[in-house]
Design an enzyme around this catalytic site. Structure first.
Site, short mmCIF file in Angstrom:
data_model
loop_
_atom_site.label_atom_id
_atom_site.label_comp_id
_atom_site.label_asym_id
_atom_site.label_seq_id
_atom_site.Cartn_x
_atom_site.Cartn_y
_atom_site.Cartn_z
N LEU A 612 -36.27 27.17 25.35
CA LEU A 612 -37.35 27.83 26.09
C LEU A 612 -37.87 26.91 27.19
CD1 LEU A 612 -39.40 29.36 23.13
CD2 LEU A 612 -37.79 30.54 24.64
N LYS A 681 -44.16 17.45 18.86
CA LYS A 681 -44.07 18.45 19.93
C LYS A 681 -45.41 18.67 20.63
CE LYS A 681 -40.15 20.88 17.84
NZ LYS A 681 -39.68 22.10 17.14
N GLY A 796 -32.06 26.31 16.58
CA GLY A 796 -30.65 26.70 16.50
C GLY A 796 -29.81 25.91 17.48
#
Length: 814
Positions: A612, A681, A796
């Site tokens: 993203l 993050k 993933g």
């Protein structure tokens, strides 16, 4: 009449000489003069033999035997047996004379320039005689000519000056009286007016051919070598270099002066005044068009015609306050060098008159420093001029083209292109004709500089990226496969050519300077050398490719600690490894600073949200002047997958196990479930928003039992999950009772950050977040009430690999 010159490679052995014969036999010319060099390598071997003899080293006899064998073998392979006797007799007689000369050098223990010219001339004398006799045996109407009888010079041995009046008269008489269709003679050699053997200096065989062409008013001069013309750059260094179809005399002189070795610069002078064209051809590919050197008419040709270079250059600067406004300094400076016999390759002078900088050959540097310091000893002692020192191991790189002067911005384009690859420029020179722009760089940067400039000026803006990939597990393997499948698209649509030069896993590593074949990289890697991250870096740095990118697909702290070394050497870093950017703030800031200082992008888009565009979007918001007020996010694809699949019909243990097996969690699932991964993050997002924060500043409300957090291995960890199943079920029941869903949320606001499990009510942006998706809400001054939302797959191997790929493309578009 045509004059053809064949270099040492073209006449290196019997096989090559037979190719020369075929070329001559196919010529359509009423008269042909063939000028040949010594057999390939023989000149160097003769010089070595002479040096050994002068040092009274008896091994010179072994070298002499090698010289004899090379010629005798060539005769026996070329000349029919019935014709060999005469040729062998003549050659052995000449070799006996050569032996006598070498014996004399051995006995007196020295070799004079005069004797050196006499000895070295035997290379061309023997080759030209053998080749002429071979032509005769093959039915070619051939006459042999001794170049020493035609070309007359002064007595400056080693680089004699031609007496053109006598030389032209001799050549004209020879050509008039020669009834044969072909004449063969040796290049490089001549004789003084006293009859002593002399040589014409480096590249003298080219010069010989040009002298013959001028005196005989030849229709063309052909230089036959082992490449198909003059190239846009050295094809041995720049694989994409291409032959130049047509080039002007002046451009050819500039290129040859700066290292284009297919042509010796003085060669052009004798033919320039008569407008005789020069054709550079390939003996081993005679049908290739080659390069035609002729007069440039009406600004024909491209702006930049070629890029050339000279290695082993030293810079010497004469500078000091005592030079300003003082007349005669330059005159004294260059007179000293001239008297010492030192050739100046390049000159540049500051308009302030404070310094004069010159480039000389490395070999001459120490001598130049000595004579200059001696000459300016008084000024140096008075502090008016600084003591001169030499900066060695440099190279000159030059852009050449007749039409460069009519195009603005070429210098800027050249220096900008080099700067982007951190090629440091030590000095610059540009002639008033603007036909040449030269820059002095480190010798070790030549390959990178040539390829970078060639890409910019000749390759239709196709940018080559050279990748060094560490980590080829799930993500790394997917990444390499994406490169393989998208290679054609990238080149055609984005003008990017991506090569993977190095690959490493924890066991082995492999490199290929021409690019690793990605169709079978696993097999190549399996056969590679033992993995070593220090040696991996050293290899990347030594290769010194332009647009080099280090790609880290690992989760290793040790690998993350090498980033600063790569960035300091102008090697970009792309990583999905979050450790570096979530380490101490000082380390994070250092990496960012190094990236700017050395013009080496440091990209880590996949650190948050995998594929993203979260970090990229955040950077654009900040760069455009927006201010981040609050960040709310679900940043763990692993935890979102777990809580989307956990309910009263499953067990927490089984769902976490499934997440691990499907690759949603780190190999150690506690990194995800403890919240450490999410802490990293949100820390990265807070820092990229412009805030100074360390991971210790983030509040972590862990949902895991203390016992689970304190386990040391996966087996024990999963046992605790089973043990505390009821507590997990209780969390689920409370969420259901409140018509909510469990989401692991990260938040940053007012300088404070936190992570923890929350019950998200129906209607909230996080409520319907499915699978392993991530979502980020950016509340900013421009988006204060309705946040900017980024949502999508956040975990993933495929999406992470695509995020890495996107960062590579970003670098390609810089």
């Amino acid at each position: 009449m045509k004059v053809l010159k064949f270099g040492g490679t073209s006449v290196a052995n019997a096989k090559n000489i037979s190719l020369v014969k075929n070329i001559i036999a196919d010529l359509k010319s009423d008269k042909t003069v063939v000028v040949v060099s010594a057999l390939g390598g023989i000149t160097d071997l003769i010089l070595k033999t002479a040096a050994l003899a002068s040092q009274q080293d008896k091994s010179y006899m072994t070298s002499l035997k090698e010289i004899e064998d090379r010629h005798l073998v060539t005769i026996k392979e070329l000349i029919p047996i019935q014709s060999q006797s005469k040729v062998l007799s003549k050659v052995k007689s000449e070799l006996n004379t050569l032996e006598t000369l070498l014996e004399g050098a051995f006995l007196i223990g020295e070799i004079t320039p005069k004797l050196s010219d006499k000895i070295v001339s035997y290379g061309e004398l023997l080759s030209s005689y053998i080749i002429s006799e071979y032509f005769i045996s093959e039915g070619i109407d051939t006459a042999y000519a001794d170049s020493r009888e035609l070309i007359k010079t002064n007595s400056t041995y080693g680089k004699a000056a031609v007496n053109f009046e006598r030389t032209n008269h001799n050549i004209s008489n020879f050509l008039t009286n020669c009834s044969n269709s072909t004449a063969v003679m040796g290049g490089f050699i001549a004789s003084s007016v006293n009859g002593d053997s002399t040589t014409l200096g480096r590249g003298g065989s080219d010069y010989t051919a040009a002298i013959i062409a001028n005196a005989g008013n030849a229709e063309a001069l052909e230089i036959w070598t082992d490449v198909s013309g003059m190239y846009t750059a050295n094809p041995r260094i720049v694989k994409q270099a291409m032959a130049i179809p047509k080039i002007s005399y002046e451009e050819a002189m500039e290129l040859s002066h700066f290292g284009a070795k297919v042509l010796y610069p003085p060669t052009i002078q004798p033919v320039l005044s008569k407008g005789i064209s020069i054709l550079i051809k390939n003996t081993f590919d005679p049908h290739a068009p080659g390069t035609l050197i002729t007069k440039n008419k009406n600004g024909e040709g491209k702006t930049v015609r070629g890029i050339s270079h000279v290695e082993n250059i030293a810079l010497i600067s004469l500078e000091g306050p005592g030079m300003v406004g003082i007349t005669g300094i330059s005159k004294r400076f260059f007179e000293v060098l001239s008297t010492a016999g030192i050739s100046v390759v390049m000159i540049t002078q500051a308009s302030s008159e404070h310094s004069i900088c010159i480039g000389v050959d490395n070999h001459d540097a120490d001598h130049a420093v000595q004579v200059i310091n001696d000459a300016f000893n008084v000024e140096i002692s008075q502090g008016k001029i600084k003591t001169v020192v030499a900066e060695k191991d440099l190279a000159i790189i030059a852009l050449v083209g007749d039409n460069m002067k009519s195009h603005q911005g070429l210098s800027g384009k050249m220096f900008s292109t080099l700067g982007k690859n951190n090629v440091n420029i030590r000095a610059i020179a540009q002639g008033a004709s603007e036909r040449n722009i030269s820059a002095v760089i480190l010798k070790e940067d030549v390959k990178k500089a040539l390829n970078t400039l060639h890409e910019e000026f000749f390759e239709e803006n196709v940018k080559q990226l050279n990748l060094f990939v560490m980590g080829v597990g799930n993500v790394g393997a997917k990444f390499l496969n994406q490169i393989l499948t998208q290679k054609k698209y990238l080149k055609e649509k984005l003008k990017l050519s991506i090569r993977v030069i190095g690959i490493s896993n924890s066991r082995t590593m492999v490199f290929d300077e021409d690019g690793i074949a990605l169709k079978n990289w696993p097999e190549l890697l399996a056969k590679g050398q033992k993995a070593d991250k220090e040696l991996f870096f050293e290899t990347v740095n030594k290769l010194n490719f332009r647009n080099s990118i280090f790609v880290d697909n690992t989760a290793s702290q040790e690998v993350s600690e090498t980033y600063n070394s790569y960035l300091r050497n102008s090697i970009s870093v792309v990583t999905c490894n979050k450790i570096a950017c979530s380490s101490e703030y000082s380390n994070y800031q250092e990496l960012k600073d190094l990236a700017r200082q050395y013009n080496a992008p440091f990209l880590f888009e996949t650190n948050v949200g995998a594929g993203l565009p979260i970090i990229d979007t955040l950077k654009h918001l900040v760069a455009s002047g927006d201010k981040i007020l609050k960040i709310q996010a679900v940043l763990s694809g692993s935890l979102n997958f777990v809580f989307n699949n956990f309910n009263d019909t499953t067990t927490f243990h089984d769902v976490v196990k499934q997440a691990q097996e499907e690759g949603y969690t780190e190999p150690d699932p506690t990194i995800d479930l403890s919240g450490v991964d999410v802490m990293r993050k949100i820390l990265i997002l807070a820092r990229e928003s412009g805030n100074v924060l360390d991971i210790e500043d983030i509040q972590n409300d862990s949902f895991l039992p203390k016992e689970s957090l304190e386990t040391n291995n996966n087996a024990d960890f999963f046992k605790t999950l089973t043990k505390h199943e009821e507590s997990f079920q209780e969390m689920y029941r409370k969420a259901v009772e409140e018509d909510s869903k469990l989401k692991y949320v990260a938040q940053y606001e007012n300088g404070k950050a936190s992570v923890g499990l929350q019950r998200i009510p129906r209607g909230h942006d996080f409520y319907n977040l499915e699978g392993s998706d991530n979502i980020v809400l950016f509340y900013t001054e421009r988006y204060p009430d309705q946040p900017m939302i980024i949502k999508g797959a956040g975990a993933g191997a495929d999406v992470t690999a695509s995020g890495i790929f996107a960062d590579i493309v970003r670098i390609g578009n810089f």
